[in-house]
Design a protein around this motif. Structure first.
Motif, PDB file in Angstrom:
ATOM      1  N   VAL A 378       0.872  -1.177   0.000  1.00  0.00           N
ATOM      2  CA  VAL A 378       0.000   0.000   0.000  1.00  0.00           C
ATOM      3  C   VAL A 378       0.906   1.223   0.000  1.00  0.00           C
ATOM      4  CG1 VAL A 378      -1.904  -1.103   1.219  1.00  0.00           C
ATOM      5  CG2 VAL A 378      -0.131   0.046   2.511  1.00  0.00           C
ATOM      6  N   LYS A 380       0.535   4.014   1.887  1.00  0.00           N
ATOM      7  CA  LYS A 380       0.630   4.817   3.110  1.00  0.00           C
ATOM      8  C   LYS A 380       0.614   3.909   4.327  1.00  0.00           C
ATOM      9  CE  LYS A 380      -1.427   9.291   2.190  1.00  0.00           C
ATOM     10  NZ  LYS A 380      -2.539  10.157   2.545  1.00  0.00           N
ATOM     11  N   SER A 382      -0.782   4.604   7.079  1.00  0.00           N
ATOM     12  CA  SER A 382      -2.106   4.626   7.695  1.00  0.00           C
ATOM     13  C   SER A 382      -3.036   3.636   6.993  1.00  0.00           C
ATOM     14  CB  SER A 382      -2.698   6.038   7.652  1.00  0.00           C
ATOM     15  OG  SER A 382      -2.603   6.554   6.352  1.00  0.00           O
ATOM     16  N   THR A 383      -2.924   3.536   5.675  1.00  0.00           N
ATOM     17  CA  THR A 383      -3.752   2.567   4.960  1.00  0.00           C
ATOM     18  C   THR A 383      -3.372   1.148   5.381  1.00  0.00           C
ATOM     19  OG1 THR A 383      -3.569   4.048   3.057  1.00  0.00           O
ATOM     20  CG2 THR A 383      -4.546   1.903   2.648  1.00  0.00           C
ATOM     21  N   ARG A 386      -4.858   0.379   8.763  1.00  0.00           N
ATOM     22  CA  ARG A 386      -6.310   0.189   8.761  1.00  0.00           C
ATOM     23  C   ARG A 386      -6.697  -1.113   8.079  1.00  0.00           C
ATOM     24  NH1 ARG A 386      -6.319   6.033   7.950  1.00  0.00           N
ATOM     25  NH2 ARG A 386      -6.353   5.765   5.706  1.00  0.00           N
ATOM     26  N   LEU A 387      -5.994  -1.426   6.986  1.00  0.00           N
ATOM     27  CA  LEU A 387      -6.322  -2.684   6.308  1.00  0.00           C
ATOM     28  C   LEU A 387      -5.989  -3.888   7.187  1.00  0.00           C
ATOM     29  CD1 LEU A 387      -5.259  -2.150   2.587  1.00  0.00           C
ATOM     30  CD2 LEU A 387      -7.567  -2.440   3.468  1.00  0.00           C
ATOM     31  N   ASP A 461      -2.578  -0.853  -3.531  1.00  0.00           N
ATOM     32  CA  ASP A 461      -2.426   0.409  -4.258  1.00  0.00           C
ATOM     33  C   ASP A 461      -1.451   0.130  -5.389  1.00  0.00           C
ATOM     34  OD1 ASP A 461      -4.036   1.942  -2.584  1.00  0.00           O
ATOM     35  OD2 ASP A 461      -2.391   2.282  -1.190  1.00  0.00           O
ATOM     36  N   ASP A 588      -3.436   9.465  11.775  1.00  0.00           N
ATOM     37  CA  ASP A 588      -2.401   9.546  10.749  1.00  0.00           C
ATOM     38  C   ASP A 588      -1.118  10.145  11.302  1.00  0.00           C
ATOM     39  OD1 ASP A 588      -4.549  10.185   7.942  1.00  0.00           O
ATOM     40  OD2 ASP A 588      -3.785   8.352   8.789  1.00  0.00           O
ATOM     41  N   SER A 625      -7.966   7.837  -3.809  1.00  0.00           N
ATOM     42  CA  SER A 625      -8.137   6.460  -3.355  1.00  0.00           C
ATOM     43  C   SER A 625      -8.115   6.331  -1.844  1.00  0.00           C
ATOM     44  CB  SER A 625      -7.047   5.577  -3.933  1.00  0.00           C
ATOM     45  OG  SER A 625      -7.189   5.560  -5.314  1.00  0.00           O
ATOM     46  N   TYR A 626      -7.178   7.029  -1.214  1.00  0.00           N
ATOM     47  CA  TYR A 626      -7.081   6.870   0.234  1.00  0.00           C
ATOM     48  C   TYR A 626      -8.320   7.389   0.931  1.00  0.00           C
ATOM     49  CZ  TYR A 626      -2.506   6.276  -1.528  1.00  0.00           C
ATOM     50  OH  TYR A 626      -1.449   5.852  -2.269  1.00  0.00           O
ATOM     51  N   ASP A 629     -10.969   5.001   1.750  1.00  0.00           N
ATOM     52  CA  ASP A 629     -10.683   3.908   2.659  1.00  0.00           C
ATOM     53  C   ASP A 629     -11.893   3.611   3.544  1.00  0.00           C
ATOM     54  OD1 ASP A 629      -8.853   2.070   3.140  1.00  0.00           O
ATOM     55  OD2 ASP A 629      -7.257   3.503   3.551  1.00  0.00           O
TER      56      ASP A 629
END
Ligand code: ATP
Length: 660
Positions: A378, A380, A382-383, A386-387, A461, A588, A625-626, A629
């Motif tokens: 990914v 980031k 943060s992504t 979270r994922l 991503d 973040d 895209s982010y 989320d």
């Protein structure tokens, strides 16, 4: 390697300025080839190569090819200590790139002939040993301890990995290697390098150093006695990153320190004016070895690397007839491993995480039944975080089923955070390799050179650069093993991506479209809704921590709460939204991507240096895209409530591939 691999060597000497005086015929370069050919001809199983290597090819095109004949270690003319070390590492034969590079480097270095080496072969093809073996072989003939080889890499992680390979030779060859990547404090690193003799002189304790450019340069500047004058090898691994705009300063500083040393400058002047006369003492020359899976014969970087008479080695990666005269030596394309099967998955940006979960539980792939290890890229931190939470929650709620039941202490997904300390990173990779968790969410810091046993790479991503793609998917299908990659793309990106790949990458298998059917999405939509509910409830406001609900809490209760929430007024909703945004901001910040300094030190692909852009979506990725989320209120959750059926209908009509 079982498949047929062809290796071509190209003399790229016309890409650097010729020496100022007219040079004599290049006997030494020829002789290194002769030695290398002799090396091949000495092999028992060379019959196929004898048939296919035509002397006229060698003469005509300055290009010669090796067949796929295997070379056992016993027949590789290596020092017994080096052979013993390799056997201890379960290496019994040389891979194609090693068969090509090792004899040439050894021949040139033994005879004291100048000439640098560029190696461009696919990910996982064994480039590391292609320079470690000749370094060990050449150093094993010398008794004195001096700094003879310096290996420059772009990331701390990669430095640890290369250092690990060198250290496996130490018990056999007694050649010591120091790691200079900031894992230890600077003064601790210094202590490993030199000792003070009773007469006050400094003595080297190591023969090889491996490190990141900035750290090595710091030692050149600040460590008394750290001189590069005795170097015989300068290796630049992942050279395209090292010479990219963001990292080149460190490399420049190191090369300045080497080339400006008076002794070295004299040697190089001598090599320039009489390039074909061997130096009286062969070791008076540092050979540069440049490696990358995305290195083509466009040696646009040679000026920066200050190469002298570079010879270019590349795998064509093709399986066509080795002897075919029509075979084109294509130096503009990259290659991916022939054992890699690449897939594209089209997704709708509003439901991107749902696609990931659906992919993970797809009955055809059977990720978890087969106990596969997955690396998921990914853009980031943060992504990634979270994922990870989403996947673990999906496992907890039995949406993702594995061989083992959910265990809060042993979750199936973890995040490789870019702000981890070196020892945290290594511990995490070890755990991953041991199978403590199945999915590792990561950024591009893991994209280059890292050698871990991964079955599948998922580009959640999609990368914005072709080079980045080649390196990411190259974390699987290594050393001849099978591997799979899945890249999530929006509908309109697919054609562009495919064309770019086909025009710039040599692939033995086409990239396939992997359709996620609407029925499949439908079948888990309720479960997904519940996961999201749990997730939203799970985030304790004002903190970065995910507080899981009581295991026994009935889902119905959560659902009821959600309904109540949706009956509330718009104003209230807006407040909530605002509050949530603030919370997310804090989240973040807590997982700040990286300071610029760190990022540079670690790895940053230069947008300017990449010929392989497919980049017009870059802004879209950054901005859109982010935001979609799953735990963004405007993203997966609310539209999902309102328009899922409608979305499915539209999707059906829009689909280009008619697979839904
Ligand atoms: N001759 C060999 N026999 C068995 N295994 C080998 C041999 N050479 C290399 N390997 C193994 O192959 C794997 C890939 O090697 P390596 O990391 O050097 O690839 P690479 O070409 O540098 O890849 P990348 O471009 O991703 O950095 C490693 O696990 C290494 O131990």
């Amino acid at each position: 390697m079982t498949q047929k691999v062809e290796t071509a060597v190209k003399d790229a000497s016309n890409e650097v300025p010729e020496p100022s005086r007219p040079s004599k015929p290049r006997k030494l370069i020829k002789s290194s080839r002769d030695i290398a050919l002799q090396f091949l001809n000495e092999q028992e199983d060379i019959i196929e190569s004898k048939k296919t290597i035509k002397p006229q090819d060698v003469k005509k095109g300055n290009v010669w090819m090796m067949g796929s004949a295997r070379v056992s270690l016993e027949n590789a003319n290596l020092n017994p200590k080096v052979v013993a070390a390799l056997k201890s590492m379960n290496v019994t034969e040389l891979f194609a790139v090693q068969r090509a590079v090792v004899p040439v480097v050894i021949a040139l270095s033994s005879s004291g002939s100048p000439g640098d080496i560029c190696v461009g072969s696919p990910t996982g093809s064994g480039k590391t040993l292609s320079y470690v073996i000749p370094i060990q072989q050449i150093l094993s003939t010398s008794r004195s301890t001096k700094l003879r080889a310096i290996v420059i890499v772009p990331t701390r992680q990669l430095a640890s990995q290369v250092h690990h390979v060198f250290s496996k030779f130490e018990p056999f060859t007694n050649k010591k290697c120091a790691l200079l990547n900031g894992t230890l404090h600077f003064n601790q690193e210094q202590e490993q390098l030199l000792s003070t003799l009773t007469n006050g002189e400094l003595e080297w304790k190591v023969d090889v150093v491996v490190g990141t450019a900035q750290r090595l340069l710091q030692h050149v500047k600040e460590t008394p006695g750290f001189s590069l004058e005795h170097l015989r090898f300068i290796v630049m691994d992942e050279v395209d990153v090292l010479l990219s705009e963001d990292s080149v300063q460190g490399v420049r500083g190191l090369l300045d320190a080497y080339h400006n040393h008076p002794v070295v400058a004299r040697k190089h002047y001598r090599a320039q004016i009489a390039p074909d006369v061997p130096l009286p003492v062969p070791h008076l020359y540092a050979r540069k070895i440049l490696c990358s899976a995305t290195l083509t014969a466009h040696a646009g970087k040679s000026e920066e690397a200050r190469l002298f008479r570079p010879q270019y080695f590349t795998h064509t990666g093709e399986t066509s007839d080795v002897g075919s005269t029509s075979l084109q030596f294509n130096t503009t394309k990259y290659a991916v491993p022939t054992t890699l099967r690449q897939h594209m998955v089209t997704y709708d940006p509003n439901y991107k995480p749902l696609y990931l979960i659906t992919l993970l539980i797809h009955p055809k792939i059977k990720f978890f039944e087969k106990d596969r290890r997955i690396l998921c890229f990914v853009d980031k931190n943060s992504t990634a975080k979270r994922l990870s939470e989403l996947i673990n929650m999906a496992h907890q709620m039995n949406v993702i089923q594995t061989n083992a039941p959910y265990d809060p202490k042993n979750k199936i997904c973890a995040t490789f955070e870019t702000n981890f300390k070196n020892n945290q990173r290594e511990a995490m990779l070890k755990q991953f390799e041991k199978g403590y968790f199945k999915i590792l969410m990561c950024s591009d810091v893991m994209g280059r050179g890292i050698d871990i046993d991964v079955d599948t790479v998922i580009n959640y991503d999609a990368p914005t650069h072709l080079k980045t793609y080649i390196h990411r998917v190259g974390r699987t299908a290594r050393a001849g093993k099978k591997g799979f990659s899945f890249t999530l793309l929006e509908n309109e990106e697919v054609e562009h991506f495919k064309k770019k790949l086909e025009s710039r990458v040599q692939m033995s298998q086409d990239i396939t479209e992997y359709a996620i059917s609407i029925q499949k999405l439908e079948s888990i939509k309720d479960a997904y809704k519940n996961i999201l509910l749990r997730m939203k409830k799970g985030f304790k406001r004002g903190t970065n921590k995910l507080v899981l609900q009581d295991e026994q809490e009935p889902l119905a209760q959560a659902q009821q709460e959600q309904e109540t929430q949706h009956k509330q007024s718009n104003d209230h909703y807006d407040n909530h939204h605002h509050h949530y945004q603030q919370e997310q901001q804090g989240y973040d910040d807590g997982y700040n991507y990286q300071s610029n300094r760190d990022y540079n030190d670690d790895y940053q692909e230069s947008y300017h240096n990449d010929g392989g852009h497919y980049d017009h979506h870059r802004n879209k990725y950054d901005n859109q895209s982010y935001n979609n989320d799953y735990n963004n209120d405007n993203g997966g959750y609310v539209p999902y409530q309102g328009g899922f059926q409608q979305y499915l209908q539209e999707k059906k009509q829009q689909s280009k591939y008619n697979k839904y």
